[in-house]
Design a protein around this motif. Structure first.
Motif, PDB file in Angstrom:
ATOM      1  N   PRO A  14       0.795  -1.227   0.000  1.00 11.24           N
ATOM      2  CA  PRO A  14       0.000   0.000   0.000  1.00 11.24           C
ATOM      3  C   PRO A  14       0.828   1.277   0.000  1.00 11.24           C
ATOM      4  O   PRO A  14       0.301   2.349  -0.281  1.00 11.24           O
ATOM      5  N   ASP A  15       2.121   1.172   0.334  1.00  5.05           N
ATOM      6  CA  ASP A  15       2.964   2.357   0.409  1.00  5.05           C
ATOM      7  C   ASP A  15       4.376   1.976  -0.010  1.00  5.05           C
ATOM      8  O   ASP A  15       4.704   0.784  -0.129  1.00  5.05           O
ATOM      9  N   ALA A  16       5.208   2.973  -0.216  1.00  2.04           N
ATOM     10  CA  ALA A  16       6.567   2.717  -0.692  1.00  2.04           C
ATOM     11  C   ALA A  16       7.320   1.808   0.276  1.00  2.04           C
ATOM     12  O   ALA A  16       7.423   2.101   1.469  1.00  2.04           O
ATOM     13  N   GLY A  17       7.826   0.694  -0.244  1.00  2.00           N
ATOM     14  CA  GLY A  17       8.617  -0.232   0.561  1.00  2.00           C
ATOM     15  C   GLY A  17       7.849  -1.000   1.607  1.00  2.00           C
ATOM     16  O   GLY A  17       8.444  -1.656   2.458  1.00  2.00           O
ATOM     17  N   SER A  36       7.517   1.911  -5.100  1.00  6.43           N
ATOM     18  CA  SER A  36       8.539   2.921  -4.861  1.00  6.43           C
ATOM     19  C   SER A  36       7.864   4.274  -4.708  1.00  6.43           C
ATOM     20  O   SER A  36       6.746   4.482  -5.193  1.00  6.43           O
ATOM     21  N   ARG A  37       8.546   5.204  -4.073  1.00 10.31           N
ATOM     22  CA  ARG A  37       8.002   6.540  -3.898  1.00 10.31           C
ATOM     23  C   ARG A  37       8.174   7.347  -5.179  1.00 10.31           C
ATOM     24  O   ARG A  37       9.199   7.253  -5.851  1.00 10.31           O
ATOM     25  N   SER A  38       7.179   8.126  -5.521  1.00 12.02           N
ATOM     26  CA  SER A  38       7.262   8.987  -6.707  1.00 12.02           C
ATOM     27  C   SER A  38       7.341  10.451  -6.294  1.00 12.02           C
ATOM     28  O   SER A  38       6.965  10.817  -5.177  1.00 12.02           O
ATOM     29  N   SER A  64       6.622  16.542 -15.099  1.00  9.26           N
ATOM     30  CA  SER A  64       7.454  15.342 -15.204  1.00  9.26           C
ATOM     31  C   SER A  64       7.364  14.559 -13.900  1.00  9.26           C
ATOM     32  O   SER A  64       6.936  15.085 -12.867  1.00  9.26           O
ATOM     33  N   LEU A  65       7.749  13.285 -13.956  1.00  7.13           N
ATOM     34  CA  LEU A  65       7.708  12.398 -12.791  1.00  7.13           C
ATOM     35  C   LEU A  65       9.082  11.817 -12.527  1.00  7.13           C
ATOM     36  O   LEU A  65       9.885  11.625 -13.451  1.00  7.13           O
ATOM     37  N   ALA A  66       9.335  11.517 -11.264  1.00  3.60           N
ATOM     38  CA  ALA A  66      10.543  10.793 -10.881  1.00  3.60           C
ATOM     39  C   ALA A  66      10.142   9.663  -9.933  1.00  3.60           C
ATOM     40  O   ALA A  66       9.271   9.866  -9.078  1.00  3.60           O
ATOM     41  N   THR A  75       3.923   5.114  -5.680  1.00  2.00           N
ATOM     42  CA  THR A  75       2.944   5.801  -4.844  1.00  2.00           C
ATOM     43  C   THR A  75       2.491   7.093  -5.520  1.00  2.00           C
ATOM     44  O   THR A  75       3.153   7.612  -6.415  1.00  2.00           O
ATOM     45  N   ALA A  76       1.377   7.621  -5.062  1.00  2.00           N
ATOM     46  CA  ALA A  76       0.883   8.906  -5.558  1.00  2.00           C
ATOM     47  C   ALA A  76       1.758  10.040  -5.020  1.00  2.00           C
ATOM     48  O   ALA A  76       2.422   9.917  -3.986  1.00  2.00           O
ATOM     49  N   SER A  77       1.753  11.164  -5.729  1.00  2.00           N
ATOM     50  CA  SER A  77       2.480  12.355  -5.286  1.00  2.00           C
ATOM     51  C   SER A  77       1.848  13.571  -5.935  1.00  2.00           C
ATOM     52  O   SER A  77       1.068  13.453  -6.881  1.00  2.00           O
ATOM     53  N   SER A  78       2.171  14.760  -5.437  1.00  2.00           N
ATOM     54  CA  SER A  78       1.564  15.975  -5.989  1.00  2.00           C
ATOM     55  C   SER A  78       2.510  17.154  -5.852  1.00  2.00           C
ATOM     56  O   SER A  78       3.480  17.117  -5.077  1.00  2.00           O
TER      57      SER A  78
END
Length: 368
Positions: A190-193, A278-280, A302-304, A357-360
């Motif tokens: 559900p979350d990074a790692g 992974s975290r985005s 852009s995304l990382a 994961t989601a990010s903003s």
């Protein structure tokens, strides 16, 4: 511990009772109780297998005290070794759980089998069913069982196919070699790692305390490079979350470790594929953050990491301005609808994916 093999006295009375029961109409419900209470039954030579001295303890993680499942679980783990099948919870579930585990459930009573009643069958509870331990099978198909009852008492009784108390089936549990038994139910990230997983297991010849489990990521235990960790749980059904170093698509192997000093071996409960997220990070900036109201805002996105992909939404408050899909390794310059005069807060949100994961990101626009 030796199991009782049937009534040892009052044989003539039992035979007479059997003859009378055969005359009962098929739809009748006649409870033929031979004794009640631990002391009362032992006085008549009908033992409880030692349950009366330990009935306030839990067996198979069942509710302790006067309870049908706890009593039968005790009889299945004292004097013999039987592993608890996954899904065995209230009495209602015992038959289906046994069938799911490949354990025979039929209409043929045998000494040591478990009589199982579904909801409302044969006088059983309409919400939880019932189980009892088969002590003997007598002439004419009469079955002698011992049982305990929630909010009731321990007892022995007789039953036939004609007295309305016949069970839904008889469960014939196999003997265990002492190894743990259970299942690996599910796993998500559900979350990074983060791993979030469910399972169940018990060790039939170990004390009721914490069980030890081992997780191996990337291959079975002993595989070079596999990430491993252990954890403990005292419950038959367990839920665990752990942060790990592995990322991306992998296979998780879950083992139940055999209790030291007991018979049996370590058991692989199962293996499941999982993508550990992974975290985005979302990056966004306006080509020009101060424009006139006759211009369309242009936003660079852009995304990382660059391999992240999926849906991106651009909003002004709750108003959706743009929705589009980012593909791996790309950058986008998107044109937004014209905006009214003012200073606006714009949110760019990547909704995440199976692997990320989601990010903003929040940016600001001034419209003259």
């Amino acid at each position: 511990m030796r199991h009782a093999r049937g009534p040892v006295r009052l044989l003539g009375a039992v035979v007479a009772l059997v003859m009378m029961m055969w005359a009962v109409p098929a739809q009748a419900l006649t409870i033929n109780v031979l004794c009640t209470g631990f002391t009362g039954c032992i006085t008549l030579g009908r033992a409880d297998g030692g349950y009366g001295t330990v009935f306030q303890q839990s067996f198979w993680n069942m509710t302790a005290g006067h309870n049908c499942t706890n009593y039968v679980a005790y009889r299945l783990t004292h004097g013999r070794l039987v592993a608890r099948p996954p899904g065995t919870n209230s009495a209602l579930t015992w038959g289906p759980a046994a069938r799911q585990a490949g354990i025979p459930v039929d209409d043929v009573p045998t000494v040591g089998s478990v009589a199982w009643w579904g909801a409302g069958v044969g006088g059983a509870s309409a919400t939880s069913g019932h189980v009892a331990y088969v002590e003997a099978v007598l002439l004419g198909g009469v079955v002698l069982v011992s049982e305990d009852n929630l909010n009731g008492d321990f007892r022995w009784r007789l039953m036939t196919r004609l007295d309305g108390t016949w069970p839904s089936g008889f469960i014939h549990y196999p003997e265990s070699d002492g190894s743990p038994a259970g299942e690996f139910t599910s796993v998500t990230s559900p979350d990074a790692g983060k791993l979030d997983f469910w399972g169940s297991a018990m060790d039939p010849d170990a004390q009721d305390n914490n069980r030890t489990y081992l997780v191996s990521l990337g291959g079975p235990r002993g595989t070079p490079g596999a990430e491993t960790f252990t954890f403990q749980s005292e419950w038959f059904r367990f839920h665990r979350t752990n942060y790990v170093g592995t990322r991306g698509a992998t296979t998780m192997y879950l083992y139940a470790l055999n209790a030291p000093g007991t018979a049996g071996r370590d058991v692989l409960l199962g293996q499941r594929n999982v993508t550990i997220r992974s975290r985005s990070t979302t990056y966004a900036s306006f080509v020009d953050s101060s424009i006139s109201r006759t211009q369309n805002p242009r936003l660079r996105v852009s995304l990382a990491p660059t391999r992240a992909s999926g849906t991106v939404e651009i909003r002004r408050g709750s108003t959706l301005l743009k929705r589009f899909t980012m593909t791996s390794g790309t950058r986008r310059t998107v044109t937004l609808p014209r905006q009214r005069k003012g200073r606006w807060t714009i949110t760019v949100r990547y909704r995440g994916s199976v692997a990320f994961t989601a990010s903003s990101r929040t940016v600001y626009l001034r419209v003259r």
